[in-house]
Design a protein around this motif. Structure first.
Motif, mmCIF file in Angstrom:
data_model
loop_
_atom_site.group_PDB
_atom_site.id
_atom_site.type_symbol
_atom_site.label_atom_id
_atom_site.label_comp_id
_atom_site.label_asym_id
_atom_site.label_seq_id
_atom_site.Cartn_x
_atom_site.Cartn_y
_atom_site.Cartn_z
ATOM 1 N N ARG B 8 58.257 -1.621 71.277
ATOM 2 C CA ARG B 8 56.862 -1.197 71.219
ATOM 3 C C ARG B 8 56.599 -0.098 72.240
ATOM 4 N N GLY B 9 55.417 0.490 72.126
ATOM 5 C CA GLY B 9 54.959 1.423 73.145
ATOM 6 C C GLY B 9 55.282 2.860 72.798
ATOM 7 N N PHE B 10 54.352 3.736 73.182
ATOM 8 C CA PHE B 10 54.469 5.164 72.922
ATOM 9 C C PHE B 10 54.461 5.925 74.245
ATOM 10 N N GLU B 11 54.628 7.246 74.140
ATOM 11 C CA GLU B 11 54.456 8.123 75.298
ATOM 12 C C GLU B 11 52.962 8.167 75.680
ATOM 13 N N PRO B 12 52.659 8.624 76.911
ATOM 14 C CA PRO B 12 51.260 8.592 77.372
ATOM 15 C C PRO B 12 50.272 9.331 76.461
ATOM 16 N N ALA B 13 50.645 10.516 75.953
ATOM 17 C CA ALA B 13 49.672 11.253 75.130
ATOM 18 C C ALA B 13 49.317 10.471 73.869
ATOM 19 N N ARG B 14 50.295 9.807 73.280
ATOM 20 C CA ARG B 14 49.988 9.019 72.076
ATOM 21 C C ARG B 14 49.212 7.755 72.435
ATOM 22 N N ARG B 59 48.647 16.097 74.520
ATOM 23 C CA ARG B 59 50.066 16.398 74.631
ATOM 24 C C ARG B 59 50.312 17.467 75.708
ATOM 25 N N LEU B 60 49.417 18.464 75.776
ATOM 26 C CA LEU B 60 49.529 19.471 76.847
ATOM 27 C C LEU B 60 49.518 18.790 78.215
ATOM 28 N N ALA B 61 48.594 17.840 78.396
ATOM 29 C CA ALA B 61 48.527 17.133 79.686
ATOM 30 C C ALA B 61 49.851 16.432 79.970
ATOM 31 N N GLU B 62 50.414 15.809 78.946
ATOM 32 C CA GLU B 62 51.700 15.120 79.129
ATOM 33 C C GLU B 62 52.800 16.108 79.479
ATOM 34 N N ASP B 63 52.716 17.301 78.901
ATOM 35 C CA ASP B 63 53.772 18.301 79.112
ATOM 36 C C ASP B 63 53.584 19.106 80.397
ATOM 37 N N GLY B 64 52.575 18.773 81.200
ATOM 38 C CA GLY B 64 52.467 19.414 82.514
ATOM 39 C C GLY B 64 51.422 20.505 82.640
ATOM 40 N N ALA B 65 50.642 20.745 81.593
ATOM 41 C CA ALA B 65 49.580 21.750 81.707
ATOM 42 C C ALA B 65 48.544 21.282 82.728
ATOM 43 N N PRO B 66 47.802 22.224 83.308
ATOM 44 C CA PRO B 66 46.732 21.837 84.231
ATOM 45 C C PRO B 66 45.677 20.977 83.523
ATOM 46 N N VAL B 67 44.993 20.155 84.312
ATOM 47 C CA VAL B 67 43.971 19.256 83.768
ATOM 48 C C VAL B 67 42.927 20.026 82.965
ATOM 49 N N CYS B 90 35.304 10.525 77.108
ATOM 50 C CA CYS B 90 36.594 9.807 77.074
ATOM 51 C C CYS B 90 37.712 10.735 77.544
ATOM 52 N N LEU B 91 37.715 11.952 77.025
ATOM 53 C CA LEU B 91 38.795 12.891 77.338
ATOM 54 C C LEU B 91 38.769 13.295 78.815
ATOM 55 N N LEU B 92 37.571 13.393 79.371
ATOM 56 C CA LEU B 92 37.469 13.750 80.791
ATOM 57 C C LEU B 92 38.157 12.696 81.668
ATOM 58 N N LEU B 93 38.110 11.447 81.218
ATOM 59 C CA LEU B 93 38.806 10.389 81.955
ATOM 60 C C LEU B 93 40.283 10.318 81.580
ATOM 61 N N LEU B 94 40.583 10.520 80.312
ATOM 62 C CA LEU B 94 41.970 10.317 79.859
ATOM 63 C C LEU B 94 42.928 11.363 80.420
ATOM 64 N N VAL B 95 42.473 12.620 80.526
ATOM 65 C CA VAL B 95 43.425 13.672 80.911
ATOM 66 C C VAL B 95 44.042 13.424 82.295
ATOM 67 N N PRO B 96 43.252 13.166 83.333
ATOM 68 C CA PRO B 96 43.918 12.875 84.626
ATOM 69 C C PRO B 96 44.739 11.585 84.590
ATOM 70 N N LEU B 97 44.306 10.619 83.764
ATOM 71 C CA LEU B 97 45.084 9.368 83.678
ATOM 72 C C LEU B 97 46.430 9.612 83.005
ATOM 73 N N VAL B 98 46.448 10.469 81.977
ATOM 74 C CA VAL B 98 47.729 10.824 81.348
ATOM 75 C C VAL B 98 48.638 11.485 82.388
ATOM 76 N N LYS B 99 48.076 12.365 83.185
ATOM 77 C CA LYS B 99 48.909 13.038 84.188
ATOM 78 C C LYS B 99 49.428 12.046 85.229
ATOM 79 N N ALA B 100 48.604 11.084 85.609
ATOM 80 C CA ALA B 100 49.063 10.048 86.545
ATOM 81 C C ALA B 100 50.186 9.219 85.922
ATOM 82 N N VAL B 102 52.295 10.181 83.576
ATOM 83 C CA VAL B 102 53.504 11.000 83.500
ATOM 84 C C VAL B 102 54.179 11.084 84.871
ATOM 85 N N ALA B 103 53.359 11.129 85.923
ATOM 86 C CA ALA B 103 53.902 11.188 87.290
ATOM 87 C C ALA B 103 54.439 9.833 87.742
#
Lengths: 284, 284
Positions: B8-14, B59-67, B90-100, B102-103
């Protein structure tokens, strides 16, 4: 600030993913999971997860991967949830349609070209996809047990020995599987249902539900035939034909769930039709 | 064939895209669109389309693009439907969380690091995102009209002159926007609600609905404050606190829809919490 108007429409792989979501959101679709109705052990959220999981395989199809590889990848991703088989049949229809859309010819001829271009490798990948999830299928004809899809990758040597492409496999299955008949018959029901969705009015999920009922009246659902026999499938057609609007379909939905009747192949075709309608600009 | 068990489980962007879908599927979420309830002109299918449209930015956030770039791209994709603003918050919260994620540090500290790493360019992108869709916001403080988000990219020179990062902008908004408070406060409510989703039982969409009610009792919903004032927002908290299960929440859902009360910021936070729960393995 003025009300901004965005350009609408996505690339084909995202339209395919969205079609999976709009299909399961369309309610009522008697006998199937929809946004108002779960089945035992198979819930709305399994379909949402299956749709998101399918996206990588659909993207492969858009990027030019062979039909079989894209389909197997999509099924593997779809299967990453606990409900089991949610969208195997949908994906079998969507993958060649995505390829036809990418080739710029999303028509019966273009979809047939995508289907007929498949190879023995595509057939092998198709069989391997059955290893990711349990799919309800009937027994193969008596003389074709070495080609039983339930053998998964063990059927590879038989496929290669007989030189069977995925298109050939669909020909062999067309009599008992309505999805295979789409492959061999120019996706005729898919394109017809797409036009009815486009020409309908109101929310797309309502259009999907009405198209589902119409399809159900046309032919016996082959998943119902597999699970309950031809007589029950004929009765399902008659009962669908007696429904005149979505309110009446609610009653039929309750009855089919209670009776364990799941016209899943018809849902596959309405999903494929929704993809075509999205590509042709149905407004969302 | 044995019953296959998929990993189970996907990558962060998904997971982020799936969180958008599970959030809107969670029902009842009083006052918000959910799988059983549309608002006027804003329907369930707009949210499905918005989620799929957001995927490229996530997906951009997952791939390292700026927030900021990832967020603006996600909002642009989200806006490709006719319902208007479906998931901006929702997206304003999700983007930094995806980056966290990935890190490798999806924690209050990791999310804060992602937030605090934002630059002036991120702030400019954030302002530009308001040009893709109308977002309900309050007036800025009297001395900050050149930083009104409704100015969109016209605010760029003011942002650059004052050297304001996106994190700085969130500090300035924290008093009147609960999403900005998540950014400046280690996403405290998000992580707490994620634990309640993880420790709950049953379908994830039911867990989401219960977490929504709990969040609604905690603090005034800042979208309700913007649209109806502080007193109404306090009343919403009290009425949410009187609900003891999802059946009772159905009644509240009918009332809030009838009264035009839309606690949308609370829905944003439960979406972010669902993302964290998915990353932490909530079973689907």
């Amino acid at each position: 600030m003025s009300n901004p108007v965005s350009e609408r429409g996505f690339e084909p792989a995202r339209h395919a993913e969205l079609a999976l979501l709009l299909e399961v959101a369309g309610t009522p679709k008697p006998g199937n999971v929809d946004r108002r109705r779960d089945l035992s052990g198979l819930c709305f959220e399994h379909f949402l997860t299956g749709a998101v999981g399918s996206a990588a395989g659909l993207r492969l199809a858009e990027d030019g991967a062979p039909v079989g590889e894209a389909f197997e990848t999509a099924v593997a991703g779809m299967s990453k949830q606990g409900g089991g088989n949610t969208q195997f049949g949908c994906l079998l229809l969507l993958v060649p349609l995505v390829k036809a859309a990418v080739a710029g010819d999303l028509s019966p001829e273009g979809a047939t070209r995508a289907a007929e271009a498949t190879t023995v490798d595509d057939a092998v990948s198709f069989y391997r996809a059955f290893e990711h999830v349990d799919v309800a299928v009937g027994d193969p004809p008596g003389d074709a047990s070495d080609l039983d899809v339930r053998r998964g990758s063990e059927a590879e040597s038989a496929l290669r020995a007989e030189g069977l492409t995925l298109s050939d496999i669909m020909e062999l299955s067309a009599e008992r599987d309505a999805n295979a008949r789409e492959w061999t018959g120019g996706f005729a029901r898919t394109f017809r249902a797409a036009e009815s969705i486009l020409n309908d009015e109101g929310p797309v999920t309502d259009r999907v539900a009405r198209a589902f009922i119409d399809l159900l009246t046309e032919e016996p659902d082959t998943l119902v035939v597999t699970n309950h026999g031809e007589d029950v499938a004929r009765d399902v057609m008659d009962r669908a034909a007696s429904v005149s609007d979505l309110d009446e379909a609610e009653t039929l939905a309750e009855e089919f769930v209670a009776e364990g009747i799941n016209p899943g192949t018809t849902a596959d075709i309405v999903c494929a039709a929704t993809f075509v309608a999205l590509e042709r600009g149905v407004p969302l």
